[in-house]
Design a protein around this motif. Structure first.
Motif, PDB file in Angstrom:
ATOM      1  N   GLN A 128       0.836  -1.203   0.000  1.00  0.00           N
ATOM      2  CA  GLN A 128       0.000   0.000   0.000  1.00  0.00           C
ATOM      3  C   GLN A 128       0.873   1.257   0.000  1.00  0.00           C
ATOM      4  OE1 GLN A 128      -2.498  -0.920   3.423  1.00  0.00           O
ATOM      5  NE2 GLN A 128      -4.279  -1.142   2.074  1.00  0.00           N
ATOM      6  N   THR A 129       1.975   1.215   0.732  1.00  0.00           N
ATOM      7  CA  THR A 129       2.902   2.345   0.749  1.00  0.00           C
ATOM      8  C   THR A 129       3.507   2.562  -0.631  1.00  0.00           C
ATOM      9  OG1 THR A 129       3.399   1.998   3.089  1.00  0.00           O
ATOM     10  CG2 THR A 129       5.014   3.259   1.807  1.00  0.00           C
ATOM     11  N   LEU A 130       3.907   1.484  -1.285  1.00  0.00           N
ATOM     12  CA  LEU A 130       4.453   1.604  -2.641  1.00  0.00           C
ATOM     13  C   LEU A 130       3.390   2.110  -3.615  1.00  0.00           C
ATOM     14  CD1 LEU A 130       6.695  -1.590  -2.866  1.00  0.00           C
ATOM     15  CD2 LEU A 130       7.438   0.802  -2.712  1.00  0.00           C
ATOM     16  N   GLN A 131       2.166   1.653  -3.451  1.00  0.00           N
ATOM     17  CA  GLN A 131       1.062   2.122  -4.299  1.00  0.00           C
ATOM     18  C   GLN A 131       0.850   3.620  -4.089  1.00  0.00           C
ATOM     19  OE1 GLN A 131      -0.640   1.169  -6.749  1.00  0.00           O
ATOM     20  NE2 GLN A 131      -2.342   2.598  -6.750  1.00  0.00           N
ATOM     21  N   SER A 132       0.886   4.056  -2.858  1.00  0.00           N
ATOM     22  CA  SER A 132       0.722   5.473  -2.557  1.00  0.00           C
ATOM     23  C   SER A 132       1.852   6.299  -3.175  1.00  0.00           C
ATOM     24  CB  SER A 132       0.678   5.675  -1.044  1.00  0.00           C
ATOM     25  OG  SER A 132       0.515   7.027  -0.734  1.00  0.00           O
ATOM     26  N   TYR A 133       3.070   5.797  -3.070  1.00  0.00           N
ATOM     27  CA  TYR A 133       4.216   6.458  -3.706  1.00  0.00           C
ATOM     28  C   TYR A 133       3.957   6.604  -5.207  1.00  0.00           C
ATOM     29  CZ  TYR A 133       8.648   6.855  -6.128  1.00  0.00           C
ATOM     30  OH  TYR A 133       9.628   7.248  -6.998  1.00  0.00           O
ATOM     31  N   TRP A 134       3.550   5.500  -5.820  1.00  0.00           N
ATOM     32  CA  TRP A 134       3.365   5.471  -7.275  1.00  0.00           C
ATOM     33  C   TRP A 134       2.319   6.480  -7.724  1.00  0.00           C
ATOM     34  CZ3 TRP A 134       6.190   3.715 -11.029  1.00  0.00           C
ATOM     35  CH2 TRP A 134       5.645   3.580 -12.317  1.00  0.00           C
ATOM     36  N   THR A 135       1.180   6.500  -7.039  1.00  0.00           N
ATOM     37  CA  THR A 135       0.105   7.399  -7.455  1.00  0.00           C
ATOM     38  C   THR A 135       0.405   8.859  -7.120  1.00  0.00           C
ATOM     39  OG1 THR A 135      -1.128   6.987  -5.411  1.00  0.00           O
ATOM     40  CG2 THR A 135      -1.686   5.638  -7.341  1.00  0.00           C
TER      41      THR A 135
END
Length: 138
Positions: free
Chosen positions: A115-122
């Motif tokens: 989820q942290t990586l997803q947040s970074y990506w978006t």
């Protein structure tokens, strides 16, 4: 790159729940990963989750080769591994890894990291197209 089928399955299932529509490509070792990247078939931009311990070409060797490849040298790469060795961490950052993440061994820990990586990506990267994201497990 992920040579462990169970770890790859967990990552793929978790990503499909938190970021439906994400394009996921998987390589089992560094040589295969370089072939995929050099083929030009990955949607750009893409993020690489990179394990260290793989057959044929390990994560450190892959990262060194990737960074010397002018076409993909600026790719986003997160080392995603079980090793918490200070030597491995130092070596990864010396090769310009974007981040070093020690794998969590439980479902909630893995979900939190992804989820942290997803947040970074978006937050930091432009999507490939409408509702598209690209993740490369290497």
């Amino acid at each position: 790159m992920e040579d462990n089928p169970l770890d790859a399955m967990i990552v793929e299932r978790t990503i499909s729940k938190i970021a439906p529509g994400t394009f996921i490509e998987r390589a089992e070792d560094g040589i295969e990963a370089l072939e995929v990247i050099n083929s030009g078939t990955l949607p750009i931009p893409f993020m690489v989750l990179l394990d260290i311990n793989m057959p044929r070409m390990n994560g450190h060797e892959f990262l060194k080769e990737l960074r010397s490849n002018s076409g993909a040298s600026s790719s986003i790469v997160f080392m995603f591994t079980t090793s918490d060795s200070a030597q491995d961490i130092e070596k990864a950052y010396a090769e310009r890894v974007n981040g070093y993440i020690v794998k969590r061994h439980n479902k909630e820990g893995m979900k939190s990291v992804l989820q942290t990586l997803q947040s970074y990506w978006t937050t930091c990267e432009l999507p490939c197209g409408p509702n598209e994201q690209s993740l490369f497990l290497a």
